[in-house]
Design an enzyme around this catalytic site. Structure first.
Site, PDB file in Angstrom:
ATOM      1  N   LYS A 116       0.812  -1.245  -0.039  1.00  0.00           N
ATOM      2  CA  LYS A 116      -0.185  -0.143  -0.067  1.00  0.00           C
ATOM      3  C   LYS A 116       0.868   1.154  -0.026  1.00  0.00           C
ATOM      4  O   LYS A 116       0.604   2.276  -0.676  1.00  0.00           O
ATOM      5  CB  LYS A 116      -1.029   0.128   0.968  1.00  0.00           C
ATOM      6  CG  LYS A 116      -2.011  -1.070   1.077  1.00  0.00           C
ATOM      7  CD  LYS A 116      -2.981  -1.083   2.212  1.00  0.00           C
ATOM      8  CE  LYS A 116      -4.166  -2.076   1.945  1.00  0.00           C
ATOM      9  NZ  LYS A 116      -5.233  -1.969   2.898  1.00  0.00           N
ATOM     10  N   ASP A 123     -10.727   2.394   2.200  1.00  0.00           N
ATOM     11  CA  ASP A 123     -10.883   1.625   3.603  1.00  0.00           C
ATOM     12  C   ASP A 123     -11.856   2.359   4.579  1.00  0.00           C
ATOM     13  O   ASP A 123     -12.786   1.958   4.978  1.00  0.00           O
ATOM     14  CB  ASP A 123      -9.543   1.211   3.876  1.00  0.00           C
ATOM     15  CG  ASP A 123      -8.748   0.073   3.345  1.00  0.00           C
ATOM     16  OD1 ASP A 123      -9.428  -0.718   2.663  1.00  0.00           O
ATOM     17  OD2 ASP A 123      -7.852  -0.035   3.560  1.00  0.00           O
TER      18      ASP A 123
END
Ligand code: ATR
Length: 270
Positions: free
Chosen positions: A60, A96
């Site tokens: 990420k 998220d």
């Protein structure tokens, strides 16, 4: 998607069910990309003309550094879980935290604006949740973590309303989120709670990001105390829904996606 490992990811199940439900002739594949290879994988995305991808551990941060543009949220977090291609330009998003809030609002009616929130944990998921709560106008975001230095760094993401708290203080918040992996099947914390649930008070809302089992030890203990508690399936579904909408421009078929996740979790007896 790219990650390492990716073998047990539910994302292919989710997105292929979503493509089928809306009649899109698309396919979602999981690629196990070795640590250090994320930037090369993004070059492949540009060359192959892949429309977009999800990014999971451990890539990420590397993807955040390698894309051409970041949304403000992804830039603040230094983490990207969703890439959208625009010609040869790649834009990095982080869905998220927004997915977490979408699910929480739908499932409990929780309103972040003006509320006092506590997040347990300081990893990538916790950081995304803290940022989303702050961006949605939370009045306070307390962060509790086993390693306090990480809690302080995570609290700094809360747009000026963050602070470090200890588990004994969790009873004083409108919302308490478990953003650690404690309770997750197949991990050392399976069967455990991330904090002593006796601190919880009726009227609070508890959100566990753990989704397997769905009845996590924390969710069960919270409900026993009369506390509204939700598990992590909603976050899983809604972070995917946001990715799906960014790539395809179609509204995500959330009910079908949720059903596909529940089938996959039920079928996973390993
Ligand atoms: P992710 O990026 O998926 O959120 P992570 O970066 O590994 O995962 O973070 C895991 C979080 O769970 C951390 O906050 C970790 O606490 P530390 O910062 O002290 O390591 C927390 N965590 C994991 N196992 C735990 C346990 N058994 N007890 C308490 N906290 C735990």
């Amino acid at each position: 998607m790219i990650g390492h490992p990716v073998r047990h990811s539910l994302s292919p199940v989710i997105h292929n069910a979503a493509f089928a439900a809306v009649g899109l002739d698309w396919v979602y594949l999981a690629f196990d990309v070795a640590p250090g290879e994320a930037a090369a994988a993004l070059d492949g995305v540009r060359s192959l003309g892949v429309e977009g991808l999800n990014v999971t551990m451990p890539h990420k941060a590397a993807v955040a550094a390698a894309v051409d543009e970041l949304t403000p949220t992804a830039a603040a977090l230094g983490a990207v879980n969703c890439v959208v291609r625009d010609g040869r330009r790649l834009v990095g998003h982080n869905t998220d935290g927004g997915g977490f809030l979408d699910a929480l609002e739908l499932e409990t009616g929780f309103v972040a604006e003006g509320s006092r929130c506590a997040v347990v944990g300081a990893g990538g998921a916790a950081r995304a949740v803290v940022r989303a709560l702050a961006e949605a106008g939370a009045a306070a975001v307390g962060v509790a973590n086993r390693t306090p230095e990480k809690a302080a760094a995570t609290a700094e993401l809360a747009c000026g309303v963050g602070s470090v708290v200890v588990p004994d203080e969790l009873g004083g918040f409108d919302l308490v989120v478990n953003a650690t992996s404690v309770g997750m099947k197949g991990t050392p914390g399976a069967g455990q709670v991330p904090f002593d649930p006796s601190v919880l008070q009726a009227g609070q809302i508890v959100a566990d990001i753990v989704y397997e089992p769905t009845d996590t030890p924390l969710v069960v203990a919270a409900r026993r105390r009369g506390v509204v508690a939700v598990h992590g399936v909603g976050m899983l579904v809604h972070q995917a829904a946001r990715s799906f909408e960014l790539w395809t421009g179609h509204a995500a078929p959330v009910a079908e996606v949720r059903a596909a996740v529940e089938r996959a979790l039920l079928g996973d007896t390993g």
